[in-house]
Scaffold this active site. Structure first.
Site, PDB file in Angstrom:
ATOM      1  CG  HIS A   1      -0.358  -0.022   2.527  1.00 56.41           C
ATOM      2  ND1 HIS A   1      -1.028   0.379   3.665  1.00 56.41           N
ATOM      3  CD2 HIS A   1       0.885  -0.391   2.944  1.00 56.41           C
ATOM      4  CE1 HIS A   1      -0.221   0.256   4.711  1.00 56.41           C
ATOM      5  NE2 HIS A   1       0.933  -0.214   4.301  1.00 56.41           N
ATOM      6  CG  HIS A   2       3.963   2.131   2.156  1.00 56.46           C
ATOM      7  ND1 HIS A   2       3.152   2.981   2.889  1.00 56.46           N
ATOM      8  CD2 HIS A   2       4.380   1.174   3.022  1.00 56.46           C
ATOM      9  CE1 HIS A   2       3.083   2.540   4.141  1.00 56.46           C
ATOM     10  NE2 HIS A   2       3.813   1.445   4.244  1.00 56.46           N
ATOM     11  CB  CYS A   3       3.770   0.708  -4.548  1.00 58.82           C
ATOM     12  SG  CYS A   3       4.467   0.912  -6.194  1.00 58.82           S
TER      13      CYS A   3
ATOM     14  CG  ASN B   1       2.265   6.520   1.230  1.00 60.94           C
ATOM     15  OD1 ASN B   1       2.312   5.297   1.442  1.00 60.94           O
ATOM     16  ND2 ASN B   1       3.333   7.213   0.914  1.00 60.94           N
TER      17      ASN B   1
END
Length: 353
Positions: free
Chosen positions: A141-143, A185
């Site tokens: 979920h940070h990509c 993010n």
């Protein structure tokens, strides 16, 4: 849309649990330099086999996402950057990766992550067909489309949702419930101005990534303090998951079930017990299933040796409560698209199990 193997029908009789031995990252002990348990995914599967919940021929084999699949979200420029080992070293936070030839990095680091990404995309379609699906990996979920980070090299959550919007009729609204200890993010940046996607995110407000810009995409923001424990955590999750689903009626829930909220996690900074994690997953499944909304679960972060056991226990708990359907997969009962008529809500389940 381009042809993709990821949306081919798996054999009937499979559970919508997606996995491949290729998920696991092992090379020369370098994986030990990251707090991540790089064999976590295989351990989850082994625990489920020991408990006789699954067998190899009963789960869906994940396939690697191709460049063409990845380009549904990612820029060509971003994918080209991953051909530089130092870029991958930065994203995965394993510095020595910078010194490896890129073909080794592709095979030993990026291929496992691409296979997990393929698994999430496959699980999206399975969830719609069967009412639920679990990718034992994924949750990067940070990509976002043009930037990786925090061990996340591909935007699997964004990809799964975009694939559903583009390829599955009647899929036009998605909800992301992100309960990893870190702010998600990546998908937030990808869906910043997209009214079709509703994001709920509960995270430790003081840790990575602290992405103020991405926070603008969160419709329900639950910012947690250091050391948050079960009672407060579960009460907040319950209130906001119910609130979110009452406010927005999605066609699918993508549930990022990070276990780095576990007490003692070196990166999460929260203090939820193993039982608390099992209860949390149950709450999310119950909320979605009782409304007839399909759930796609991905496992995301979790950096302790005991994490794999907890994920397996949670899946066993969902099964024992009837939140995954009958003892044998519903797909064996006929056409996969009948899942809504076979079993329509969690209420019917309790009588079946």
């Amino acid at each position: 849309p381009h042809r993709t193997e990821l949306y081919e029908e798996p054999p009937p009789g499979c559970w919508p649990i997606v996995y491949s031995p290729d998920y696991n990252i092992t090379f020369m002990g370098l994986e030990k330099l990251h707090p991540f348990d790089a064999g976590k995914w295989g351990k989850v599967i082994n625990f489920l086999k020991e408990e006789k919940l699954i067998a190899d021929d009963l789960i869906v084999q994940a396939r690697e996402a191709t460049d063409e699949d990845l380009l549904v979200v990612h820029t060509r420029r971003y994918l080209n950057k991953l051909k530089w080992s130092f870029v991958v070293a930065t994203i995965t936070e394993i510095p020595p990766v910078a010194f490896l030839p890129n073909f080794v990095v592709q095979r030993k680091v990026l291929k496992p992550l691409r296979t997990q990404t393929g698994g999430t995309i496959m699980a999206g379609k399975l969830a719609v067909d069967r009412g639920w699906a679990i990718n034992v990996g994924g949750g990067f979920h940070h990509c976002s489309s043009d930037k990786g980070g925090g061990f996340c090299a591909y935007a699997d959550i964004t990809l799964a949702i975009k694939f559903l919007f583009e390829r599955v009729q009647g899929m036009s609204r998605a909800m992301i419930i992100d309960l990893d200890a870190h702010q998600g993010n990546g998908h937030e940046r990808d869906f910043m101005d997209d009214p079709r996607v509703y994001i709920m995110d509960a995270y430790n407000r003081y840790i990575y990534p602290g992405d103020g810009f991405a926070k603008r995409a969160i419709k329900r923001k639950v910012e947690l303090e250091w050391g948050t424990e079960d009672s407060e955590y579960l009460q907040k999750v319950h209130t906001h998951v119910e609130g979110a689903l009452n406010e927005f009626k999605p066609d699918i829930v993508v549930y990022n079930a990070g276990t780095d909220i576990l007490d003692g996690d070196p990166l999460g900074g929260l203090a939820v017990s193993p039982q608390g994690i099992v209860k949390r997953d149950e709450m999310v499944f119950r909320a979605a299933r009782s409304r007839g909304v399909p759930v796609l679960m991905v496992t995301s972060g979790g950096y302790q040796k005991r994490t794999a056991r907890i994920i397996a226990d949670s899946i066993l708990n969902l099964h024992s409560l009837g939140l995954l359907g009958r003892d044998r997969p519903a797909c064996a009962l006929g056409s996969p698209s009948l899942h809504h008529t076979v079993i329509d809500s969690a209420k019917d389940f309790s009588n079946l199990s």
